[in-house]
Scaffold this motif. Structure first.
Motif, short mmCIF file in Angstrom:
data_model
loop_
_atom_site.label_atom_id
_atom_site.label_comp_id
_atom_site.label_asym_id
_atom_site.label_seq_id
_atom_site.Cartn_x
_atom_site.Cartn_y
_atom_site.Cartn_z
N MET A 98 44.53 -69.37 28.75
CA MET A 98 44.49 -68.20 27.87
C MET A 98 45.08 -66.99 28.58
O MET A 98 44.72 -66.68 29.71
N VAL A 99 46.00 -66.32 27.94
CA VAL A 99 46.63 -65.13 28.51
C VAL A 99 45.62 -63.99 28.56
O VAL A 99 44.90 -63.74 27.60
N ASP A 100 45.56 -63.31 29.70
CA ASP A 100 44.63 -62.19 29.84
C ASP A 100 45.21 -60.96 29.13
O ASP A 100 46.31 -60.50 29.47
N ILE A 101 44.48 -60.45 28.15
CA ILE A 101 44.93 -59.33 27.34
C ILE A 101 43.89 -58.21 27.41
O ILE A 101 42.71 -58.43 27.17
N ASN A 102 44.33 -57.03 27.77
CA ASN A 102 43.45 -55.86 27.83
C ASN A 102 43.87 -54.82 26.80
O ASN A 102 45.08 -54.63 26.57
N ALA A 103 42.90 -54.16 26.22
CA ALA A 103 43.19 -53.01 25.37
C ALA A 103 43.07 -51.76 26.23
O ALA A 103 42.17 -51.65 27.06
N VAL A 104 43.98 -50.83 26.02
CA VAL A 104 43.93 -49.55 26.73
C VAL A 104 44.01 -48.44 25.69
O VAL A 104 44.98 -48.36 24.94
N ILE A 105 42.98 -47.61 25.66
CA ILE A 105 42.91 -46.51 24.71
C ILE A 105 43.12 -45.20 25.47
O ILE A 105 42.42 -44.92 26.44
N LEU A 106 44.09 -44.43 25.04
CA LEU A 106 44.37 -43.14 25.66
C LEU A 106 43.77 -42.02 24.82
O LEU A 106 43.98 -41.98 23.60
N ALA A 107 43.02 -41.13 25.46
CA ALA A 107 42.41 -40.03 24.72
C ALA A 107 42.38 -38.79 25.61
O ALA A 107 41.53 -38.68 26.50
N ARG A 108 43.31 -37.90 25.37
CA ARG A 108 43.40 -36.67 26.17
C ARG A 108 42.60 -35.56 25.50
O ARG A 108 42.57 -35.43 24.29
N SER A 109 41.94 -34.73 26.31
CA SER A 109 41.25 -33.56 25.75
C SER A 109 42.27 -32.43 25.61
O SER A 109 43.42 -32.55 26.03
N ILE A 156 41.05 -59.94 22.91
CA ILE A 156 41.05 -58.95 23.99
C ILE A 156 39.87 -59.20 24.92
O ILE A 156 38.73 -59.34 24.47
N SER A 157 40.15 -59.25 26.21
CA SER A 157 39.09 -59.54 27.19
C SER A 157 38.39 -58.29 27.71
O SER A 157 37.19 -58.30 27.98
N LYS A 158 39.13 -57.19 27.85
CA LYS A 158 38.55 -55.94 28.35
C LYS A 158 39.10 -54.76 27.56
O LYS A 158 40.27 -54.78 27.15
N VAL A 159 38.25 -53.75 27.38
CA VAL A 159 38.67 -52.54 26.67
C VAL A 159 38.53 -51.35 27.61
O VAL A 159 37.41 -50.98 27.99
N TYR A 160 39.66 -50.77 28.01
CA TYR A 160 39.67 -49.61 28.90
C TYR A 160 39.88 -48.33 28.09
O TYR A 160 40.64 -48.32 27.13
N PHE A 161 39.21 -47.28 28.52
CA PHE A 161 39.35 -45.98 27.87
C PHE A 161 39.78 -44.99 28.95
O PHE A 161 39.05 -44.74 29.91
N LEU A 162 40.98 -44.44 28.82
CA LEU A 162 41.53 -43.55 29.84
C LEU A 162 41.59 -42.12 29.32
O LEU A 162 42.31 -41.81 28.38
N THR A 163 40.82 -41.26 29.96
CA THR A 163 40.70 -39.88 29.51
C THR A 163 40.59 -38.94 30.70
O THR A 163 40.26 -39.36 31.82
N LYS A 206 42.30 -54.48 43.60
CA LYS A 206 42.49 -55.93 43.68
C LYS A 206 41.84 -56.66 42.51
O LYS A 206 41.26 -57.73 42.64
N LEU A 207 41.96 -56.04 41.33
CA LEU A 207 41.46 -56.65 40.10
C LEU A 207 42.60 -57.42 39.43
O LEU A 207 43.76 -57.28 39.80
N THR A 208 42.25 -58.23 38.44
CA THR A 208 43.26 -59.02 37.73
C THR A 208 44.08 -58.12 36.81
O THR A 208 43.53 -57.43 35.95
N LEU A 209 45.37 -58.15 37.00
CA LEU A 209 46.27 -57.37 36.15
C LEU A 209 46.54 -58.16 34.88
O LEU A 209 46.97 -59.31 34.94
N PRO A 210 46.27 -57.57 33.72
CA PRO A 210 46.51 -58.30 32.47
C PRO A 210 47.98 -58.58 32.25
O PRO A 210 48.84 -57.80 32.67
N LYS A 211 48.29 -59.69 31.60
CA LYS A 211 49.69 -60.02 31.29
C LYS A 211 50.19 -59.18 30.12
O LYS A 211 51.37 -58.86 30.02
N ILE A 212 49.25 -58.85 29.23
CA ILE A 212 49.60 -58.12 28.01
C ILE A 212 48.65 -56.93 27.84
O ILE A 212 47.44 -57.05 28.06
N ILE A 213 49.20 -55.79 27.43
CA ILE A 213 48.39 -54.60 27.15
C ILE A 213 48.52 -54.24 25.67
O ILE A 213 49.62 -54.19 25.13
N VAL A 214 47.38 -54.01 25.04
CA VAL A 214 47.34 -53.54 23.66
C VAL A 214 47.02 -52.04 23.72
O VAL A 214 45.93 -51.65 24.12
#
Length: 235
Positions: free
Chosen positions: A1-12, A44-51, A97-105
């Motif tokens: 299974m391809v590792d897929i992460n979601a990345v949500i960008l939210a700037r103040s 999606i395996s992980k959901v990241y929120f970058l703010t 040294k974490l697993t880098l996802p192959k695909i980013i949503v």
């Protein structure tokens, strides 16, 4: 299974609406909806929120998103490009040294109508097309650019685009003109490796048609999203 992460960008610091990402829609802050849709995705395996906001970070974390760091100010201003934050994100994962996802949503906090089923269908389409670099959600525009003009320094209208097969496309019925779509910034999917090439699009981009959407930019968009979500909940 391809590792897929979601990345949500939210700037103040939104200029159109103060603390836009915290505005309530049906009793929940705007950032809740994209996080909820991503977490409900089956692919999606992980959901990241970058703010860059501690307040946004606490709230996103309470909804189940991973907030690995606060975005530095130099990549969180109004003119910052998404690629800058994605580069920082990849560097952080590599250092830890974490697993880098192959695909980013790539999802946006300003897109409350995105459904998990659309995310999954878009991912499936992207995976099936092995030659593509990225996917963007689009819909057909009503304003065809072949009927658009610019005004030259002398005040005359000049067409923005021309067609070899049609002498005056601006005078043709729209049925004869090429079908034009525009990206609606709801779901973007790309191969993580593109980031090392300083792009999140690449050259081979495929479309996923998504008509029911709202991109929150002003108070009228908030009202529209509220109405659409109410109608959806009644179905």
């Amino acid at each position: 299974m391809v590792d897929i992460n979601a990345v949500i960008l939210a700037r103040s610091g939104s200029k159109s609406i103060k603390d836009k990402n915290l505005k309530l829609i049906l009793g929940k802050p705007l950032i809740y909806y994209c996080i909820d849709a991503a977490l409900k995705s089956k692919l999606i395996s992980k959901v990241y929120f970058l703010t860059d906001s501690k307040k946004y970070a606490r709230l996103a974390s309470s909804y189940g998103a991973i907030v690995p760091f606060l975005r530095p100010k130099n990549i969180s201003h109004g003119n910052s490009k998404d690629i800058e934050t994605f580069k920082y994100f990849v560097e952080w994962i590599t250092k830890k040294k974490l697993t880098l996802p192959k695909i980013i949503v790539h999802l946006r906090a300003t897109s409350p109508l995105v459904l998990s089923k659309d995310i999954d269908m878009a991912i499936e389409k992207f995976i099936k097309n092995k030659k593509c670099d990225s996917l963007k959600t689009v819909n057909i525009t009503k304003h065809n650019p072949y009927k658009m003009w610019k005004i030259d320094p002398k005040g005359y209208l000049k067409p923005i685009l021309r067609l070899k097969e049609l002498k005056e496309p601006w005078n043709e019925p729209r049925q004869k003109l090429p079908k034009i779509v525009f990206q609606n910034a709801q779901i973007d999917i790309f191969k993580t490796a593109l980031i090392y090439k300083n792009t999140v699009s690449g050259k081979k981009i495929i479309p996923y048609f998504l008509d029911n959407y709202t991109d929150i930019d002003d108070k009228f968009d908030l009202a529209e999203a509220d109405i659409k979500l109410q109608l959806r909940n009644k179905k």
